[in-house]
Design a protein around this motif. Sequence first.
Motif, short mmCIF file in Angstrom:
data_model
loop_
_atom_site.label_atom_id
_atom_site.label_comp_id
_atom_site.label_asym_id
_atom_site.label_seq_id
_atom_site.Cartn_x
_atom_site.Cartn_y
_atom_site.Cartn_z
N GLN A 1 0.80 -1.20 0.00
CA GLN A 1 0.00 0.00 0.00
C GLN A 1 0.85 1.27 0.00
OE1 GLN A 1 -3.06 -0.73 2.71
NE2 GLN A 1 -4.45 0.77 1.88
N TYR A 2 1.95 1.20 0.68
CA TYR A 2 2.75 2.40 0.84
C TYR A 2 4.19 2.16 0.44
CZ TYR A 2 -1.25 3.59 3.73
OH TYR A 2 -2.52 3.83 4.19
N GLY A 3 4.36 1.33 -0.58
CA GLY A 3 5.68 0.85 -0.94
C GLY A 3 6.74 1.93 -1.06
N GLU A 4 6.35 3.13 -1.42
CA GLU A 4 7.36 4.15 -1.68
C GLU A 4 7.69 4.96 -0.44
OE1 GLU A 4 3.91 7.02 -2.28
OE2 GLU A 4 4.26 4.93 -1.79
N MET A 5 7.03 4.64 0.67
CA MET A 5 7.21 5.48 1.85
C MET A 5 8.02 4.81 2.95
SD MET A 5 3.56 7.24 2.39
CE MET A 5 3.15 8.65 1.41
N GLU A 6 8.68 5.66 3.72
CA GLU A 6 9.26 5.21 4.97
C GLU A 6 8.12 5.15 5.97
OE1 GLU A 6 12.39 4.49 4.91
OE2 GLU A 6 12.79 5.45 2.98
N VAL A 7 8.23 4.28 6.95
CA VAL A 7 7.12 4.16 7.90
C VAL A 7 7.59 4.41 9.33
CG1 VAL A 7 5.35 2.63 8.83
CG2 VAL A 7 5.92 2.53 6.41
N SER A 8 6.87 5.26 10.04
CA SER A 8 7.04 5.38 11.49
C SER A 8 5.79 4.82 12.14
CB SER A 8 7.21 6.83 11.91
OG SER A 8 8.38 7.39 11.38
N ARG A 9 5.99 4.02 13.17
CA ARG A 9 4.83 3.41 13.81
C ARG A 9 4.66 3.89 15.25
NH1 ARG A 9 3.44 -2.87 13.01
NH2 ARG A 9 2.61 -2.71 10.91
N LEU A 10 3.47 4.36 15.57
CA LEU A 10 3.17 4.65 16.97
C LEU A 10 2.58 3.38 17.57
CD1 LEU A 10 1.59 8.24 16.88
CD2 LEU A 10 3.91 7.57 17.46
N ASP A 11 3.46 2.54 18.06
CA ASP A 11 2.98 1.24 18.52
C ASP A 11 2.87 1.20 20.05
OD1 ASP A 11 5.65 1.39 19.00
OD2 ASP A 11 6.20 -0.30 17.72
N GLU A 12 2.64 2.35 20.61
CA GLU A 12 2.54 2.44 22.07
C GLU A 12 1.50 3.50 22.39
OE1 GLU A 12 6.20 3.94 23.59
OE2 GLU A 12 5.45 4.16 25.63
N MET A 13 0.52 3.12 23.19
CA MET A 13 -0.55 4.06 23.53
C MET A 13 -0.12 4.99 24.67
SD MET A 13 -3.44 4.15 22.02
CE MET A 13 -4.29 3.27 20.74
N PRO A 14 -0.59 6.22 24.67
CA PRO A 14 -0.34 7.07 25.83
C PRO A 14 -0.84 6.37 27.10
CG PRO A 14 -1.38 8.35 24.09
CD PRO A 14 -1.38 6.92 23.64
N PRO A 15 -0.16 6.58 28.21
CA PRO A 15 -0.54 5.88 29.43
C PRO A 15 -1.89 6.36 29.96
CG PRO A 15 1.14 7.51 29.90
CD PRO A 15 0.99 7.47 28.42
N GLY A 16 -2.51 5.52 30.79
CA GLY A 16 -3.72 5.94 31.48
C GLY A 16 -4.96 5.89 30.63
N ARG A 17 -4.82 5.30 29.44
CA ARG A 17 -6.00 5.19 28.58
C ARG A 17 -6.96 4.18 29.19
NH1 ARG A 17 -5.62 7.47 23.70
NH2 ARG A 17 -4.65 9.08 24.92
N GLN A 18 -8.24 4.55 29.26
CA GLN A 18 -9.24 3.62 29.79
C GLN A 18 -9.46 2.51 28.77
OE1 GLN A 18 -12.01 3.83 32.21
NE2 GLN A 18 -11.97 5.95 32.92
N ALA A 19 -9.41 1.28 29.21
CA ALA A 19 -9.71 0.19 28.29
C ALA A 19 -11.21 0.23 27.99
CB ALA A 19 -9.34 -1.14 28.91
N ILE A 20 -11.56 -0.16 26.78
CA ILE A 20 -12.98 -0.23 26.44
C ILE A 20 -13.46 -1.63 26.81
CG2 ILE A 20 -14.65 -0.16 24.55
CD1 ILE A 20 -12.52 1.57 23.02
N ASP A 21 -14.51 -1.69 27.61
CA ASP A 21 -15.08 -2.99 27.94
C ASP A 21 -15.79 -3.55 26.73
OD1 ASP A 21 -14.32 -3.39 30.50
OD2 ASP A 21 -16.14 -2.56 31.41
N THR A 22 -15.36 -4.70 26.29
CA THR A 22 -16.01 -5.30 25.13
C THR A 22 -16.76 -6.55 25.56
OG1 THR A 22 -14.25 -4.45 23.73
CG2 THR A 22 -15.63 -6.19 22.81
N VAL A 23 -18.03 -6.58 25.27
CA VAL A 23 -18.82 -7.76 25.65
C VAL A 23 -19.50 -8.33 24.42
CG1 VAL A 23 -19.25 -7.09 28.04
CG2 VAL A 23 -20.78 -6.28 26.27
N VAL A 24 -19.65 -9.65 24.43
CA VAL A 24 -20.34 -10.33 23.34
C VAL A 24 -21.69 -10.81 23.89
CG1 VAL A 24 -20.26 -12.24 21.71
CG2 VAL A 24 -18.16 -11.06 22.36
N VAL A 25 -22.74 -10.42 23.23
CA VAL A 25 -24.08 -10.71 23.73
C VAL A 25 -24.92 -11.29 22.59
CG1 VAL A 25 -26.20 -9.60 24.57
CG2 VAL A 25 -23.99 -8.84 25.43
N SER A 26 -25.75 -12.27 22.92
CA SER A 26 -26.59 -12.87 21.88
C SER A 26 -27.68 -11.89 21.44
CB SER A 26 -27.24 -14.14 22.42
OG SER A 26 -28.37 -14.45 21.66
N THR A 27 -28.00 -11.95 20.16
CA THR A 27 -29.01 -11.05 19.60
C THR A 27 -30.37 -11.20 20.29
OG1 THR A 27 -27.91 -11.10 17.48
CG2 THR A 27 -30.18 -10.36 17.45
#
Length: 686
Positions: A425-451
Amino acid sequence: MRPEILNSLFAEVETLDGVGPKVVKPLEKLGLTRVRDVAYHLPDRFVTRRPVENLDQASVGEQVVVPLTVTEHRAGRSGRGPYNVLAQDAIGNVCSLTYFGKASYTAKKQLPVGEKRWVAGRLDQYGQMLQIVHPDHVAEDSAGLLTTLNEPVYALSEGLTQPKVVGLATQALARLPELPEWIEPTQFSKAKWPAWADALKLAHKGEHPAARDRLAYDELLANSLALALVRADNRKRRGQRLQGDGSLRSRLELPFPLTGAQQRSIREIEGDLAQDTPMLRLLQGDVGSGKTVVALEAMLVAVEAGAQAALLAPTEILARQHFETLRRMLAPTGVEIALLTGRDKGRARESILMGLHDGGIRIVVGTHAIFQDTVTYRNLGLIVIDEQHRFGVSQRLTLAGKGRVTPHTLAMTATPIPRTLTLAQYGEMEVSRLDEMPPGRQAIDTVVVSTDRLSEMVERLAAQLEAGAQAYWVCPMVHELENEDIAAAEARFAALKERFGDAVVLVHGQLRPEAKDAAMERFAAGDAKLLVATTVIEVGVDVPNATLMIIEQAERFGLAQLHQLRGRVGRGSQKSVCVLLRGEALSEVGRERLALMRESQDGFYLAEEDLRLRGGGELLGTRQSGDAPFKLATLEQIQRLLPLAHDDARLLMERDGGLASPRGEAARVLLYLFERDWGVQLLRGG
Ligand code: ADP
Ligand code: MG
């Protein structure tokens, strides 16, 4: 100019027999506007149907041909919703033949009450009811249907039928020109691939892996080659060295320390800006990873070095949001910043244009209005593009072409794509990755529920809205037809509106852009509390007060897509929840996807897992996701063939960078065929 040999392929679809205004529209919806597109509209699959005497002999999910007697027509509520034709088999099983949208006209004609018809299609079950959605064929006698084994099945849109598409494909294939071979001879003979025209013909006729591989390889090669040309062109261009002294950056009063990933990315960008070759760098970081600050620091480097910087956003709303954020952060530095969108007119606009021209304005944020011909810069040193995939590479090049010296480019994307695909997709570009989230981020509660518990979820939603929060409701992907998604969204919207009244707005792909913007803006302003949507929810829109997301039939969405959707919540200080409603029939992959969603919030990890789960075969990005880099190549083919195509392209560039040899000429034809001709245009410019 496009080589003449391609003229027959680039003729409009209207030049095919049987294509009048009524057919043009549905073809256009599928992206088929030229003969070329029809030739490349390959069957999604091939079916072999089993003739059965009654439905007891068939199982759910099976492709069958069955004689049925029509008993009743049931129109959908107020013309919306599905149109159901009830029919009985020889032993009294009832089956619903279900039609959406205008397809119901066909049903009315083909299925008179009291008559017997042979119906071909996939037997499904909807609740307790057997159903066939959009039967492939309906005939008065079975003979014709039963003899076609291995029939191609094409993606359709409303107003098209399988036989119609077969007819058009046949005509398109009859018009294929003889094209010179562009694949490297050794590679070509080693792979034992058919020639181009033969490959297309074979791919329409049956499952033919070598033909499919060849066609996919063409697409990958065209892309690699175009990217190689961009890169070569970029090396030739002159940029300006931008070296900041830190004087402005030191005045920023950020309320937080930068993460390691942010610091690293900024260093990488600084390194590029100090070169006289224009930067081409991609900043990849999940939603919320803090790309804006990185962009800000980069822009300040440019300003410190005496240049101007521009930030390009894909929509007005995003431009406005960026402007507000940046203006606040820039306040202690005294750097002048302006917002410029298509909406600005008259005096205000004039004064901004003036500021950009005389250099008084150092940073401008806007939509592509900032690159219109009327806008001139005193010294534009850096362009930052947010949500890069919305803009083609070609568009970026026209931006780059504006000045004597080419500005540096930093593209930002929140789409975490697997490493193997970054190259594609970006073959011609150099890539920088932000692979670390800022601290203190609230996790999103993810639940799976039947329809089954949908009404319970509506109550939960009511409580949230009552408490002043906002929420998203994402409607299911129903079938292959986009219209069915919209029908489902509209039905859900109507139901929720009954409960919540004007607090609900609806957004889907077929709304006019102004209507969509208006709905989004009401929601962003907090005026609307609940946003019902298909998957088109604007990338990047930030509504921190939205803390609940409900996704219907979540198992049908790809993992990467679910992750993107979920990223709309969890943006404020309140705890956020994502409810994944699962349908009854859950496949193994569906189950695994939902489990992964519950487990992880790491976009890069989920993207890799998505790739693994999709495995071979499935096309990259379903039709809904719009940002797939390739139309033909599957993920599996990308992984297997892209490295070859990449090497092939590089080799050709080394030997014949001007594409002047006979094979170079053939490669030019390829670039035009896949509309990567901006690559060729660079050749001329250079
Ligand atoms: P995105 O990458 O999605 O564009 P943003 O730049 O909008 O992310 O940042 C998301 C939020 O995180 C913003 O409110 C921003 O102020 C905050 N943020 C950015 N970097 C940090 C950091 N290092 N520490 C804490 N919060 C940060
Ligand atoms: Mg952002």
